[in-house]
Design a protein around this motif. Structure first.
Motif, short mmCIF file in Angstrom:
data_model
loop_
_atom_site.label_atom_id
_atom_site.label_comp_id
_atom_site.label_asym_id
_atom_site.label_seq_id
_atom_site.Cartn_x
_atom_site.Cartn_y
_atom_site.Cartn_z
N SER A 1 -14.44 -62.61 12.35
CA SER A 1 -15.10 -63.79 11.79
C SER A 1 -15.69 -64.64 12.88
CB SER A 1 -14.13 -64.70 11.05
OG SER A 1 -13.26 -64.00 10.29
N LEU A 2 -14.96 -64.77 14.00
CA LEU A 2 -15.48 -65.60 15.08
C LEU A 2 -16.78 -65.00 15.62
CD1 LEU A 2 -12.33 -66.69 17.10
CD2 LEU A 2 -13.84 -68.11 15.71
N THR B 1 -16.54 -64.70 7.04
CA THR B 1 -15.12 -64.45 6.78
C THR B 1 -14.94 -63.46 5.64
OG1 THR B 1 -15.07 -66.35 5.31
CG2 THR B 1 -14.36 -66.71 7.59
N ARG B 2 -16.02 -63.23 4.88
CA ARG B 2 -15.94 -62.37 3.69
C ARG B 2 -14.97 -62.96 2.65
NH1 ARG B 2 -19.23 -57.80 2.82
NH2 ARG B 2 -20.62 -57.85 4.59
N LEU B 3 -14.82 -64.26 2.68
CA LEU B 3 -13.99 -64.96 1.69
C LEU B 3 -14.87 -65.92 0.90
CD1 LEU B 3 -10.90 -65.82 3.93
CD2 LEU B 3 -11.02 -64.06 2.15
N HIS C 1 -11.37 -73.05 6.11
CA HIS C 1 -11.20 -71.59 6.17
C HIS C 1 -12.55 -70.90 6.38
CE1 HIS C 1 -7.01 -70.49 5.54
NE2 HIS C 1 -6.88 -71.53 4.75
N ARG D 1 -7.01 -50.99 12.46
CA ARG D 1 -7.31 -52.04 11.48
C ARG D 1 -8.06 -53.15 12.20
NH1 ARG D 1 -2.20 -52.61 8.36
NH2 ARG D 1 -3.16 -51.09 6.97
N PRO D 2 -9.29 -53.40 11.82
CA PRO D 2 -10.04 -54.46 12.52
C PRO D 2 -9.37 -55.81 12.33
CG PRO D 2 -11.20 -53.76 10.52
CD PRO D 2 -10.05 -52.83 10.70
N ASN D 3 -9.40 -56.63 13.34
CA ASN D 3 -8.85 -57.98 13.24
C ASN D 3 -9.92 -58.89 12.64
OD1 ASN D 3 -8.20 -60.68 13.75
ND2 ASN D 3 -6.93 -60.12 15.50
N ARG D 4 -9.68 -59.29 11.38
CA ARG D 4 -10.70 -60.05 10.67
C ARG D 4 -10.94 -61.42 11.28
NH1 ARG D 4 -13.45 -57.96 5.81
NH2 ARG D 4 -12.26 -56.09 5.40
N ALA D 5 -9.87 -62.02 11.83
CA ALA D 5 -10.06 -63.37 12.39
C ALA D 5 -10.99 -63.27 13.60
CB ALA D 5 -8.72 -63.98 12.78
N ALA D 6 -10.77 -62.25 14.46
CA ALA D 6 -11.65 -62.05 15.62
C ALA D 6 -13.06 -61.72 15.15
CB ALA D 6 -11.10 -60.94 16.50
N GLN E 1 -13.69 -61.31 -0.83
CA GLN E 1 -12.45 -61.62 -1.53
C GLN E 1 -12.42 -63.08 -1.96
OE1 GLN E 1 -10.68 -59.11 -2.44
NE2 GLN E 1 -11.99 -57.78 -1.20
#
Lengths: 336, 336
Positions: free
Chosen positions: B52-53, B58-60, B113, B45-50, B90
């Motif tokens: 995003s950096l 962020t895909r939000l 965010h 599962r990819p770490n989205r926070a990492a 999302q």
């Protein structure tokens, strides 16, 4: 613009600035004021993604539900969002259309976004996936709908109690032949509402008459058919308890279509309120399952689990929000 | 479980695995299949926070709106969420209760965010903050409501056109005294709907009669008062155009309360549809402002801005979704 700039502007150390901006409480009021003022002056904005990597908290909670249009789901989404925001958490909204594959995809996505918790009004068909998410340390709260073996915790409407109240109210008005229009027994609401109906009849010394019980899918069109099946009988019921919310939207126009007068020809109680039931002629007596309280309790329980941290386990219990009878004008005594 | 594990399992380089999992398209189908299968086998599962950096995405997307209960807001939220999800974004849901301070707090939070974009059904009172957000490289899309000087882009209902259609329909039915119950002129919907009403009267060679125009807040209680003000006149209107959606919820019960028969005593058109207007007796003729199309267009425009990247600017334009007249049973010819 970095944290160091803010610290220099405020005349404090980088670590003091960091502690103020991450909400630590053990800081002098003077230092706090200076850091906050400096951050505001400089337009400093903490990087949440970097913060999440450090704190392992994203301050995001997933909300997975069928739709926002029917039933009380939009009221629930609104209240849940407000209560979580009060505690500094934001909601990622996921609408599944009751499709189990879409639900699974959303749950995976929420885990990838490393949400701090998940609230799910679910299909009940992704239990293994929910278990994996709980194993990864993300609390799961099942709301309104819950498979018996689902992990985490659940907040449910007291459907059995609500059905009992509805049936009892019709019995108290003098009805003995009470038709039941409900959801399938596989759905927890379908099962529990039927049990409440049966229990109230039993308490009154009556038995369930199979011919007066019609069960079917959560669809408007089922409501029309169920109504026809009941009213076209020689010994038609004198009262109806519509336990299937979507079916009610078929039952009400069809009653009008057939020229059946409520409550003169037949009394009626629907389970779950929507805004316009009070405008119907006559205004519809309902069982209100407490959308606000359901959302409040769900927010409360998922926050408690989040704040216990990844070591803390959830209770595995279901909490119930009691039902309330809202009397309007659709129930009267049966004709002599 | 790291990306390197997935790459080794798939027998590809780390960079190939990374490109597949971040959705790059220029990868051979074979490599893609192997990486996806390996990721699924290993439960990677990819770490989205990492992520995003690294990607600065962020895909939000933030969705800021008044409430989910009234009007077509919940339909809009549902459609917008679906369309954004189709493209891998999302929604963070923010309900303001039309409070400008809460709106400001949410907008700040969304910037923290690092959402990729913001869709706002706004109060119109945080323009400077919206400008700052756009300056930080976050596209802003104003939906339905928009201050004239708001930055970014807007998707609006064609309120003036809708009002024209409503008034013209009443004129075509033979009405000459048409009452107007609307929102304040400061609101874009209040202003534009009044202009459409006035334009249709002018086209028919009539003038606006001030005494037939009542404006007030977006409240049910205002609807009751406005109705009384119009119907208690000696020269009461023979038709009503209710351009203020919340007021309609006061107008309809109050008409019934007063024993005014629609459309025999007075014809009626309401602006903005809700599900139960078709169940009203008589079913209410409405101007449907196209909630689905508004949400679709908003998703489309905010995604386009996001995908142009931080350098790309928004057009500063407002796009309009045309109105439609939905004829039901609340309009008839005036009494002779």
């Amino acid at each position: 613009m970095t944290l160091l700039d803010v610290a220099q502007e405020a005349g404090v150390s980088r670590s003091t600035a960091s502690r103020v901006l991450s909400g630590a409480t053990s800081i002098s009021a003077d230092a706090r004021d200076r850091v906050e003022a400096a951050a505001a002056r400089l337009g400093y904005r903490p990087n949440r993604a970097a913060q999440s990597l450090r704190t392992r908290r994203t301050r995001l909670v997933g909300l997975v539900l069928n739709n926002l249009v029917n039933a009380s789901f939009h009221a629930i989404a609104e209240v849940l969002q407000q209560r979580l925001d009060d505690r500094g958490y934001q909601v990622i909204l996921c609408v599944t259309g009751a499709d189990e594959d879409r639900e699974a995809r959303y749950l995976e996505m929420l885990a990838e976004h490393q949400v701090d918790g998940v609230v799910v009004i679910g299909t009940g068909r992704n239990v293994a996936l929910l278990e994996r998410i709980v194993d990864e340390g993300i609390p799961v709260l099942s709301l309104i709908r819950c498979a018996p073996e689902a992990p985490g915790e659940a907040v449910l409407a007291d459907d059995s109690d609500g059905a009992y109240l509805a049936t009892e109210h019709l019995l108290d008005a003098g009805h003995r032949r009470i038709g039941y229009i409900g959801g399938p027994l596989e759905a927890n609401s379908g099962r529990e509402r039927f049990h409440g109906y049966a229990a109230a009849l039993t308490s009154a010394g009556l038995q369930v008459v199979d011919d007066l019980v019609v069960r079917g899918p959560f669809l408007e069109s089922f409501g029309e058919k169920a109504l026809a099946a009941l009213l076209d009988r020689d010994d038609a019921p004198t009262a109806l308890y519509v336990a299937n919310h979507e079916a009610a939207f078929g039952v009400l126009p069809e009653l009008r279509e057939r020229g059946v007068s409520v409550p003169d020809d037949v009394s009626l109680i629907c389970h779950e309120d929507v805004s316009w039931f009070r405008y119907w002629q006559p205004a519809i007596t309902v069982i209100d399952n407490g959308a606000t309280e359901l959302a409040e309790l769900a927010a409360n329980r998922v926050l408690a689990a989040i704040e216990r941290g990844p070591g803390g386990t959830q209770s595995g219990r279901a909490m119930r929000v009691g039902a309330r009878l809202v009397q309007r004008a659709s129930v009267a005594r049966p004709r002599a």
